[in-house]
Design an enzyme around this catalytic site. Sequence first.
Site, PDB file in Angstrom:
ATOM      1  N   ARG A  83       3.893  -0.744 -56.156  1.00 56.40           N
ATOM      2  CA  ARG A  83       3.155   0.529 -56.234  1.00 56.40           C
ATOM      3  C   ARG A  83       3.218   1.270 -54.903  1.00 56.40           C
ATOM      4  NH1 ARG A  83      -0.528   0.990 -60.972  1.00 56.40           N
ATOM      5  NH2 ARG A  83      -0.775   3.074 -60.148  1.00 56.40           N
ATOM      6  N   LYS A 139       5.059 -17.724 -64.291  1.00 59.02           N
ATOM      7  CA  LYS A 139       3.877 -18.359 -64.863  1.00 59.02           C
ATOM      8  C   LYS A 139       2.632 -17.849 -64.125  1.00 59.02           C
ATOM      9  CE  LYS A 139       2.149 -20.771 -61.796  1.00 59.02           C
ATOM     10  NZ  LYS A 139       2.046 -21.758 -60.782  1.00 59.02           N
ATOM     11  N   HIS A 167       9.294 -23.177 -61.834  1.00 54.90           N
ATOM     12  CA  HIS A 167      10.164 -23.591 -60.727  1.00 54.90           C
ATOM     13  C   HIS A 167      10.241 -25.106 -60.559  1.00 54.90           C
ATOM     14  CE1 HIS A 167       6.563 -23.856 -58.096  1.00 54.90           C
ATOM     15  NE2 HIS A 167       7.314 -24.635 -57.340  1.00 54.90           N
ATOM     16  N   GLU A 214      -2.032 -31.615 -53.334  1.00 50.76           N
ATOM     17  CA  GLU A 214      -1.493 -30.931 -52.149  1.00 50.76           C
ATOM     18  C   GLU A 214      -2.548 -30.880 -51.056  1.00 50.76           C
ATOM     19  OE1 GLU A 214       0.740 -27.146 -53.508  1.00 50.76           O
ATOM     20  OE2 GLU A 214      -1.161 -27.127 -54.564  1.00 50.76           O
ATOM     21  N   ASP A 223      -2.914 -23.162 -63.279  1.00 50.29           N
ATOM     22  CA  ASP A 223      -1.907 -22.978 -62.222  1.00 50.29           C
ATOM     23  C   ASP A 223      -0.852 -24.081 -62.262  1.00 50.29           C
ATOM     24  OD1 ASP A 223      -0.818 -21.810 -59.836  1.00 50.29           O
ATOM     25  OD2 ASP A 223      -1.769 -23.395 -58.672  1.00 50.29           O
ATOM     26  N   HIS A 242       3.805 -26.540 -64.992  1.00 48.80           N
ATOM     27  CA  HIS A 242       4.639 -27.536 -64.320  1.00 48.80           C
ATOM     28  C   HIS A 242       4.458 -28.970 -64.826  1.00 48.80           C
ATOM     29  CE1 HIS A 242       5.340 -24.238 -61.684  1.00 48.80           C
ATOM     30  NE2 HIS A 242       4.248 -24.361 -60.990  1.00 48.80           N
ATOM     31  N   LYS A 256      -5.982 -29.253 -54.922  1.00 49.17           N
ATOM     32  CA  LYS A 256      -5.730 -28.657 -53.611  1.00 49.17           C
ATOM     33  C   LYS A 256      -6.664 -29.283 -52.578  1.00 49.17           C
ATOM     34  CE  LYS A 256      -3.713 -24.230 -54.944  1.00 49.17           C
ATOM     35  NZ  LYS A 256      -2.344 -24.517 -54.500  1.00 49.17           N
TER      36      LYS A 256
HETATM   37  O1  LIG Z   1       3.392 -22.859 -58.803  1.00 46.48           O
HETATM   38  C1  LIG Z   1       2.735 -23.361 -57.912  1.00 46.48           C
HETATM   39  O2  LIG Z   1       3.240 -24.417 -57.243  1.00 46.48           O
HETATM   40  C2  LIG Z   1       2.788 -24.700 -55.922  1.00 46.48           C
HETATM   41  C3  LIG Z   1       3.270 -26.117 -55.619  1.00 46.48           C
HETATM   42  O3  LIG Z   1       4.658 -26.189 -55.751  1.00 46.48           O
HETATM   43  P1  LIG Z   1       5.586 -26.164 -54.481  1.00 46.48           P
HETATM   44  O4  LIG Z   1       6.949 -26.260 -55.044  1.00 46.48           O
HETATM   45  O5  LIG Z   1       5.305 -24.890 -53.747  1.00 46.48           O
HETATM   46  O6  LIG Z   1       5.175 -27.367 -53.691  1.00 46.48           O
HETATM   47  C4  LIG Z   1       1.283 -24.588 -55.805  1.00 46.48           C
HETATM   48  O7  LIG Z   1       0.889 -24.720 -54.447  1.00 46.48           O
HETATM   49  C5  LIG Z   1       0.833 -23.236 -56.303  1.00 46.48           C
HETATM   50  O8  LIG Z   1      -0.591 -23.149 -56.305  1.00 46.48           O
HETATM   51  C6  LIG Z   1       1.329 -22.994 -57.704  1.00 46.48           C
HETATM   52  O9  LIG Z   1       1.068 -21.641 -58.071  1.00 46.48           O
END
Ligand SMILES: O=C1O[C@H](COP(=O)(O)O)[C@@H](O)[C@H](O)[C@H]1O
Length: 461
Positions: free
Chosen positions: A45, A135, A165, A203, A222, A227, A326
């Site tokens: 934007r 996503k 991913h 993480e 998320d 994933h 997290k």
């Molecule tokens: O898609 C996501 O993945 C990350 C963790 O994956 P990474 O490949 O970056 O280690 C996650 O931290 C994030 O919250 C989430 O949206």
Amino acid sequence: MDDTVSTLIILGGTGDLASRLLLPGLGRLLTEQPDRRIRLIGSGRQDRDDEQWTDTVRGSFDTVGATGPAVDHALADARYLSADVSAPEDLEQLLGAATGIPALYFALPPAVTAKAVDALQEVELPEGTVLAMEKPFGTNRQNAAELNAMLAELVPQEQVFRVDHFLGTSTVLNVLGLRFTNRLFEPLWNRDHISRVDVVYDEELGLEGRAGYYDGTGAMVDMLQSHLLQAMALVTMEPPATVEATELQAAKSQAVRSVRLWAGDPARASRRARYTAGTVGGQDLPDYVDEEGVDPELGTETLAEVTVEADTWRWAGVPFTLRSGKAIGDPRQEIVVTFRQTPRVPDGLRGAEDPTVLRIGLGSPTIALGLNINGPGDPLTIDRAELATDFGEGRLNPYGEVLQSILDRDPTLSVRSDAVEHAWALIDQIRDAWQAGRVPLEEYPAGSPGPDWSAAHEEQR
Ligand SMILES: O=C1O[C@H](COP(=O)(O)O)[C@@H](O)[C@H](O)[C@H]1O
């Protein structure tokens, strides 16, 4: 005619996802493939000019040391067009700036993506246009189904890429090789020989200034909705005859469809928590609710866990626990396959308490098989040994793999429409139970392992 994509249009090009993940992934890809020619159009934007966009792209490329002719070409040819993605005329203008087959990458929140897809209904798309969706795909099952229906009006299914991913990470890709090219595993890959499977992605990272996306989304949507359920599907799916995209997607989709909540009860099957102040990875974090931009009323969880089973002859009765949190201290990121104990240990052999365990790293390219052996010392005492390998990172990073598949229009790493809807059907049941207050929102200090849920785990053994 070359049927690969030659223009990548990033909607949300000025956002965090583009600069931190997409552009570095593209930089790695273009470095590896110096002959590839891509026109890179950024859109947002905000008013920016081509030069500012080129600087943004260069900055992201530099983070991965991207170099070479394909990188130089992409930088020299980069364009920026500001656009309101809900305005068909703006989308038309973006597509008009493309050369050859374009890919529209929706690096946008779900609600904005839905508006853009709606606006595209009034736009004539160039032949072969690829639509790449980030996503979370939709916000619940119904919404995802509506989005799928709108996309089906626009382009054939194989031109819609639902990006996950994790499917581009080396280890996840290698689950197929490990399972289907080693005689050792597949005969044992079932309820008779496997007692449980854990798919864990904890993480150290906290919110990292992402409240705009994460708050209200939470760990269940998320990480688990996309994933971790996809990773689980690679573990539970039946062997496909080929690894051709349509066959793989069908096998994975069937696998996701068979997933049921443990004991059929979302309240018994799921757990949630959020972090409070603490130190993790040398960094002090505040209470999650005190992070900038967080609305405490939303009750967002930063740690989610669910136990499910794949309701098939192969897997019935085997608990699969999916978990992601997290701000976790000493985090684990792995698929752990725990085999059943041998039916009997000969009298006199001592210490064979632990079963055989296969660990497939999710954050690192590692595979380890934990075994019982007669180690040194007392020959009748069992020791543990681990056969482990670190097979190194792939040539590309996960987003590089995903972008390569999009640009080559190869849907192998994309998630099929029905698989996303099956995944949401499961998650919706859990979120309904959470919203009805059936599962308490617990707390854990940042840097800790999370709440002690061992009693729930015992119940599921
Ligand atoms: O898609 C996501 O993945 C990350 C963790 O994956 P990474 O490949 O970056 O280690 C996650 O931290 C994030 O919250 C989430 O949206």
